[in-house]
Design a protein around this motif. Structure first.
Motif: not given
Lengths: 328, 319
Positions: A163, A166, A193-199, A202, A227
């Motif tokens: 994905s 990944q 996507d926003v939902s994985i940006q922060s991953q 981090n 951030h």
């Protein structure tokens, strides 16, 4: 954060960096004009620090990142990394230097070789620099993949089996494998996507802590930059217009362009009402940038001086640099 | 439902045939939209948002295997119409589309003015001169200088091209415009400008919007109500005010928590794993694999529960 960074040693120093791209036309491909992508930009990055760089598309952010690694040859200027001038290096020295400077590319869909298993991709740099034995290189590759949350069985797969998030982690592993000191992150999360940006953010933060990495983090999203960065630089049309610590810049932006950018950031809460600064028109062409301050054509508070003379990039407050006549 | 809504979608389904089997891109989608309102359809990439736009406007590729459900537009059911009736009475007359990457969807060899005027000529049968007058009017509404009518798409910046695409969708004065990711390729400043234009148009032209996007923060500027889409299904519908304050579905909550906020010292979170393949979506709740709150019941497909005026497809809200 300001006090600690002051004591640290400067790792990367950029002095008067200029990059003009020639525009060729006609039968003889004569140079008819220059795109002034980066025009006289100076800043430095301290060891272990993250400098965020923001600006609209076409303002020269990516060009700065690429010229710093000499992926694009500069027109003039100096980039000093670890005491050595990158632009004066010859090929063998440059190759040596590139072990210390890596880049994470913008588009994780386009930056991996589709016909190479990702383990090979991550090992490629190690092979080129002939680091250790074959066995050691393989183990180092696995260790790096683990660091970004991927397993051994992933190393035999091809990019299309992953994905977006990944793939971007593979891009990070590729940059990390050589154990560099300095990494240019060129819009590493804007395609996700926003939902994985922060991953991904981090992971970048954790790796920085673990290995003491230094980042130049290029992005157009001001909230993302906030951030991850210690200091933030704002670019407009090939010029750096403001540079300050994250706290100062977000609390008190001094350049009118930075203020407009800040006011344009959407907040996911419809109950908050805000005053917005709307800039008129578009970014002028870097082929023929306006005289004086490059922002004066769109600036809501421009005075006559702005169209005549170019403002200097000055330190108006401790660690707060601005190029604006009205900020002095 | 005392007042007639502008749009009511019930159980809209669109499946595609592929070599690997049917892809359930849109699966039982429902929501409502009032006059002069904007609904935001939120979701990650690959959750079927754009297929929903295609299903509404009946812009279907050839490999459709299943296309049914009920769509009421101002009280008339439009799914039962044959293609010609649909083309004559609905598409671009009462409902139009601003396609994804609208910036690149303009014809490079036609003047933009002609392109904006074209729907008037085709659908309303007016003369080209009249259509151009109308196009000029639309240019003013969306904030493009009128002398741009004679320019070509490549002479315009990204933001201007996006405005032209919006003008093209509005020129026939439809009551409803579907915007598929209208600003995702644009810079923050241009995004803010486009959203200001859309807000103004909503009042000036009394038009409703279906805004399809993954950008939660930007969409909150325009939204009156929200529909959250996950793996081809609507998992939550709500009015915007309470949604942005406190979403109900665990997926919506995690999506909201992943948005980085300015001047907030809260670390954004992320959702582990990735959305399921729409080729063989899991039975039961489709979000269960990634859900932190899953329990035994989640292996059965949850029905839609009403919570006050909102609707949630999650077992947690069974009462």
């Amino acid at each position: 954060m300001t006090t600690t960074t002051n004591e640290k040693k400067t790792l990367v120093e950029v002095k008067h960096l200029v990059k003009y791209f020639p525009v060729r036309a006609g039968l003889l491909q004569r140079t008819v004009a220059h795109v002034q992508a980066v025009d006289d930009v100076s800043f430095n990055i301290k060891e272990g620090e993250t400098v965020g760089m923001v600006g609209e598309s076409g303002c020269g952010k990516t060009t700065i990142g690429r010229t710093m690694l000499r992926l694009v040859e500069p027109t003039s200027g100096e980039v000093i990394v670890d005491g050595k001038d990158v632009f004066k290096m010859r090929a063998p020295q440059l190759k040596e230097m590139r072990r210390n400077m890596q880049i994470i590319f913008q588009d994780p869909y386009a930056s991996l070789d589709p016909r190479m298993p990702i383990g090979e991709s991550v090992m490629e740099g190690l092979n080129i620099h002939k680091m250790g034995t074959k066995q050691e290189r393989y183990e180092l590759m696995l260790k790096t993949l683990k660091k970004v949350g991927l397993e051994e069985y992933h190393s035999r797969r091809y990019p299309h089996e992953f994905s977006g998030g990944q793939r971007q982690r593979i891009g990070i592993a590729r940059a990390l494998a050589l154990q560099p000191k300095f990494i240019v992150c060129d819009e590493p999360v804007s395609a996700l996507d926003v939902s994985i940006q922060s991953q991904v953010l981090n992971i970048l933060k954790d790796l920085q802590k673990e290995f003491g990495l230094t980042y130049l983090f290029i992005a157009h999203n001001l909230s993302v930059v906030e951030h991850i960065s210690d200091r933030v630089a704002v670019m407009y049309l090939g010029k750096m217009v403001e540079l300050a610590t994250r706290e100062d810049l977000y609390r008190e932006p001094l350049h009118p362009y930075t203020r407009a950018l800040m006011s344009a950031i959407p907040i996911p809460d419809p109950s908050i009402k805000r005053e917005r600064i709307i800039l008129k028109g578009d970014v002028p062409s870097p082929l023929n940038p306006p005289k004086g301050c490059r922002f004066h054509t769109r600036c809501p508070i421009a005075v006559s001086q702005c169209s005549q003379e170019e403002p200097q990039f000055k330190e108006v407050k401790p660690n707060h640099w601005v190029a604006c006549w009205l900020a002095e | 439902m005392s007042k007639e809504k502008l749009l009511r979608i019930e159980n809209l389904t669109l499946h595609f045939n592929t070599q690997k089997g049917p892809v359930q891109a849109v699966d039982g989608v429902f929501f409502e939209l009032g006059h002069k309102e904007a609904v935001v359809v939120l979701g990650e990439s690959g959750c079927g948002k754009s297929s929903l736009a295609k299903a509404l406007l009946r812009l279907l590729p050839r490999n459709v295997s299943r296309y049914d459900g009920k769509v009421y537009l101002e009280g008339t059911e439009i799914m039962g119409m044959d293609d010609e009736t649909y083309r004559r009475n609905v598409r671009w007359i009462r409902m139009s589309l601003v396609p994804q990457a609208a910036m690149n969807s303009l014809n490079p060899v036609l003047k933009v003015g002609d392109q904006v005027a074209e729907p008037m000529v085709v659908h309303h049968g007016v003369k080209k001169e009249e259509a151009l007058v109308q196009a000029a009017k639309m240019f003013q509404h969306v904030g493009v200088p009128v002398d741009f009518l004679d320019r070509y798409a490549f002479e315009l910046s990204g933001g201007m091209r996006q405005r032209v695409a919006i003008a093209m969708a509005l020129v026939t004065a439809p009551g409803l415009v579907v915007l598929d990711e209208p600003t995702s390729a644009l810079d923050v400043l241009t995004q803010a400008n486009i959203f200001n234009v859309l807000k103004r148009l909503k009042h000036e032209l009394e038009v409703s919007f279906i805004l399809i996007t993954h950008d939660i923060a930007t969409s909150s500027e325009l939204a009156d109500s929200v529909a959250v889409m996950y793996a081809g299904q609507i998992v939550e519908t709500s009015d915007a005010r309470s949604f942005f304050k406190e979403p109900l579905h665990p997926y919506s909550r995690m999506l909201m928590a992943s948005v980085p906020r300015l001047r907030a010292n809260i670390e954004p979170e992320f959702i582990t794993g990735q959305p399921p393949s729409l080729l063989h979506p899991p039975t039961g709740c489709r979000f269960a694999d990634r859900c932190p709150k899953r329990f035994s019941k989640c292996s059965e497909e949850p029905p839609v529960f009403n919570v006050e005026s909102k609707q949630v497809k999650c077992w947690l809200y069974e009462s």
